[in-house]
Design an enzyme around this catalytic site. Structure first.
Site, PDB file in Angstrom:
ATOM      1  N   HIS A 177      43.872  -0.556  84.385  1.00  0.00           N
ATOM      2  CA  HIS A 177      42.588  -0.255  83.293  1.00  0.00           C
ATOM      3  C   HIS A 177      41.897  -1.651  83.036  1.00  0.00           C
ATOM      4  O   HIS A 177      40.917  -1.721  83.044  1.00  0.00           O
ATOM      5  CB  HIS A 177      43.536  -0.139  82.111  1.00  0.00           C
ATOM      6  CG  HIS A 177      42.938  -0.001  80.654  1.00  0.00           C
ATOM      7  ND1 HIS A 177      42.213   1.242  80.173  1.00  0.00           N
ATOM      8  CD2 HIS A 177      42.408  -0.979  79.969  1.00  0.00           C
ATOM      9  CE1 HIS A 177      41.467   0.849  79.069  1.00  0.00           C
ATOM     10  NE2 HIS A 177      41.413  -0.277  78.941  1.00  0.00           N
ATOM     11  N   GLU A 178      42.688  -2.848  83.250  1.00  0.00           N
ATOM     12  CA  GLU A 178      41.922  -4.199  83.022  1.00  0.00           C
ATOM     13  C   GLU A 178      41.119  -4.485  84.341  1.00  0.00           C
ATOM     14  O   GLU A 178      39.906  -4.796  83.937  1.00  0.00           O
ATOM     15  CB  GLU A 178      42.915  -5.172  82.948  1.00  0.00           C
ATOM     16  CG  GLU A 178      43.783  -5.051  81.431  1.00  0.00           C
ATOM     17  CD  GLU A 178      43.283  -4.871  80.360  1.00  0.00           C
ATOM     18  OE1 GLU A 178      41.950  -5.272  80.293  1.00  0.00           O
ATOM     19  OE2 GLU A 178      43.602  -4.404  79.594  1.00  0.00           O
TER      20      GLU A 178
ATOM     21  N   HIS B 218      38.048  -2.556  83.562  1.00  0.00           N
ATOM     22  CA  HIS B 218      37.122  -3.348  82.545  1.00  0.00           C
ATOM     23  C   HIS B 218      36.306  -4.425  83.767  1.00  0.00           C
ATOM     24  O   HIS B 218      34.955  -4.080  83.367  1.00  0.00           O
ATOM     25  CB  HIS B 218      37.679  -4.101  81.589  1.00  0.00           C
ATOM     26  CG  HIS B 218      38.043  -3.082  80.672  1.00  0.00           C
ATOM     27  ND1 HIS B 218      37.088  -2.003  80.025  1.00  0.00           N
ATOM     28  CD2 HIS B 218      39.100  -2.974  79.904  1.00  0.00           C
ATOM     29  CE1 HIS B 218      37.644  -1.658  78.925  1.00  0.00           C
ATOM     30  NE2 HIS B 218      39.088  -1.940  78.856  1.00  0.00           N
TER      31      HIS B 218
ATOM     32  N   GLU C 283      36.339   2.325  77.130  1.00  0.00           N
ATOM     33  CA  GLU C 283      37.957   2.340  77.185  1.00  0.00           C
ATOM     34  C   GLU C 283      38.250   3.760  78.039  1.00  0.00           C
ATOM     35  O   GLU C 283      39.170   3.619  78.707  1.00  0.00           O
ATOM     36  CB  GLU C 283      38.325   2.634  75.882  1.00  0.00           C
ATOM     37  CG  GLU C 283      38.397   1.298  75.137  1.00  0.00           C
ATOM     38  CD  GLU C 283      38.965   0.243  75.808  1.00  0.00           C
ATOM     39  OE1 GLU C 283      40.256   0.277  76.404  1.00  0.00           O
ATOM     40  OE2 GLU C 283      38.509  -0.993  75.528  1.00  0.00           O
TER      41      GLU C 283
END
Lengths: 370, 189
Positions: free
Chosen positions: A206-207, A210, A293
């Site tokens: 997930h990071e 980003h 997100e």
């Protein structure tokens, strides 16, 4: 939900849908793990590519909307200034003609937005590291975290981000970096202690999501736009105040051309715009943040090809009790879950930087997680 | 001489067209390099795997004296895989598959030695190997993702015209038969 199955390894009760044990991380569904065909089938259903595309489109629309709000404000402000200070006499029937000052106001506003964003892009991505007290860790101290970060970087085809740890019980993670070459990922000690490898991989994915989606740029661009709109709204309030109260003063000071009825209508519109635009801009900013997100979640699945890890990690994150000490309003959008508190699905939905965890888990399960 | 409106439009169109061809060409070059780099990345990770195996064999030998045959197979499979380093996928694949199988058997046997799992340096090595297996898988995945992006650009209109003009071809996917897809199970707990 409701049905539970026992982990063959440690005996812990797990949700019947869980792919791996919540305690020891061993795969629960032996048949699914043993059949490569199953995984292939799951992947074919997993439409993360179009999910990512839809998310990017949504973000682009929101950024354009913000630019439009800024431009509109610039126009209305310029228009009002022309009425009160300009050379033209305005009456109710002439006031609606396109205002040259308004056009200038809109142009100025958009130009200032772009310029300010460019300046903000040059710095500021490292602030989160200082504010949260994150500490860069060596390979030898956290080999698994380093390995997981490198694996995800390989899957995304980017250089390995720097690895940071925040010494706190809270479960959270963040990413920062305006370019792919210079980025960093931080996780909390509590997260390292609580999650198994698959879950950690989902969170790191997930990071990394980003980072590859350049969310720091979006966030920087959007927050400067929102800041500028708030600033101009303040100026507009002053105009409303001065001309509403001291309208007579303007006239007595010699430039008394602010015609009666027309000026009142323009002032009312300026009043409305100044009151609503900042609120609206803030709502759009929060909506952008929530879109990003969702996009990072989808990217995590694209990288790991395994929605279960992130799903069960988010499940654990939703049950945490420990507060996060280093968070503030300026950095909250960088974290994987909102560091302040657990937002229930209904409450404060519009002002939240993150979508409700229930909704994120639901969307992940639509990405083939069952 | 004054330009007519028609001429301005034609010139504008030509400028747009050239601009598009340039940007499409650059994008195709970028995708091609991404595919090539993705390919090299797989080799890097395979090399990493080869480098780790002697350490692993060294560490577990003492514990697993009864499993000489399996250890020998691993060492031999590694030697064959090392020979194929840098020779391209067609040659490397069978050797790597053999190595994967041998490693899988070794990992399965290691489950029977609780002492081994308690040993910190072996546990560290196992994490490195588990990570390497992941890296190999992820680098192949990234390679295939890059191939898909390039092939989509080569096939879809109108970039396919630019691709044909400058000779950009399809890239081939990395494919393995089902045998290797069942990667060795490395349990860390």
């Amino acid at each position: 939900m409701g049905a539970t199955i026992q982990c063959p390894d440690c005996g812990a009760a797990n949700s019947a849908r869980a792919a791996s044990c919540r305690l020891c991380g061993d795969p629960l569904n032996a048949t699914a793990a043993a059949q490569p065909g199953m995984q292939q089938k799951m992947l074919r259903r997993t439409d993360f590519v179009s999910a990512a595309r839809a998310n990017s489109r949504a973000t682009t629309r929101l950024v354009l909307l913000l630019l439009f709000i800024g431009g509109l404000m610039g126009y209305v402000l310029g228009w009002n200034l022309e009425i009160f200070l300009g050379e033209t006499a305005w009456e109710l029937d002439t006031i609606w003609f396109p205002s040259a000052w308004g056009a200038w106001g809109a142009t100025l506003m958009i130009a200032a937005s772009l310029l300010w964003t460019l300046i903000a892009m040059k710095q500021g991505d490292r602030i989160v590291l200082r504010i949260t007290g994150a500490r860069q860790v060596d390979r030898d101290d956290e080999p698994i975290l380093h390995n997981v970060v490198e694996e995800m970087a390989i899957a995304a085809g980017i250089p390995k981000p720097q690895v940071y740890v925040i010494e706190t019980e809270a479960l959270n993670a963040f990413a920062t970096g305006l370019t792919l070459r210079r980025s960093a990922i931080g996780v909390t000690r509590g997260l390292l202690d609580t999650l198994n490898r698959d879950e950690l991989q989902g969170v790191v994915g997930h990071e990394v999501g980003h980072i590859v989606n350049l969310d720091m740029r979006y966030a920087t661009a959007v927050s400067t736009l929102v800041g500028l709109i708030a600033l101009v709204a303040d100026t507009a309030w002053r105009v409303v105040y001065v001309s509403g109260r001291g309208g007579g003063r303007v006239r007595t000071s010699g430039s008394g051309r602010g015609g009666g009825g027309g000026a009142a209508v323009a002032l009312l519109i300026l009043f409305l715009v100044a009151a609503l635009a900042p609120v609206f801009a803030k709502l759009v900013q929060m909506a952008v943040s929530r879109q990003r997100e969702f996009l990072a979640d989808a990217t995590s699945v694209r990288l790991t090809r395994n929605p279960h890890g992130l799903m069960s990690a988010l499940g654990k994150l939703s049950q945490q009790a420990a507060p996060f000490p280093g968070a503030n309003r300026a950095t909250q959008h960088l974290f994987i879950v909102n560091p302040f508190k657990h937002f229930p699905e209904k409450a404060s939905r519009l002002m939240a930087t993150h979508p409700p965890l229930e909704a994120r888990i639901r969307r992940l399960s639509n990405l083939g997680g069952e | 001489m004054e330009l007519k409106l028609g001429q301005i439009i034609v010139i504008g169109l030509i400028v747009l067209l050239v601009g598009y061809v340039i940007s499409a060409y650059n994008r195709l070059v970028q995708l091609r390099n991404q595919v090539r780099n993705g390919w090299r990345q797989i080799d890097v990770q395979l090399k990493r795997r080869h480098d780790l195996i002697p350490n692993l064999v060294e560490s577990v030998q003492g514990y697993m004296s009864h499993e000489r045959e399996t250890l020998r197979q691993v060492v031999e499979a590694r030697a064959r895989a090392v020979e194929t380093e840098g020779k391209g996928p067609e040659e490397a694949n069978p050797a790597e598959q053999l190595l994967t199988g041998a490693l899988g058997r070794l990992f399965a046997l290691m489950e029977n030695y609780p002492d081994l799992k308690a040993n910190q340096s072996v546990a560290n090595l196992m994490e490195e190997l588990a990570s390497t297996e992941n890296r190999i898988a992820f680098s192949r995945q990234h390679y295939n993702d890059s191939v898909m992006a390039k092939n989509t650009a080569v096939e879809s209109f109108p970039s396919n015209i630019v691709a044909r003009l400058f000779g950009f071809r399809h890239a081939t996917y990395f494919e393995i038969d089902t045998q290797e897809r069942a990667a060795p199970q490395v349990s860390l707990r």
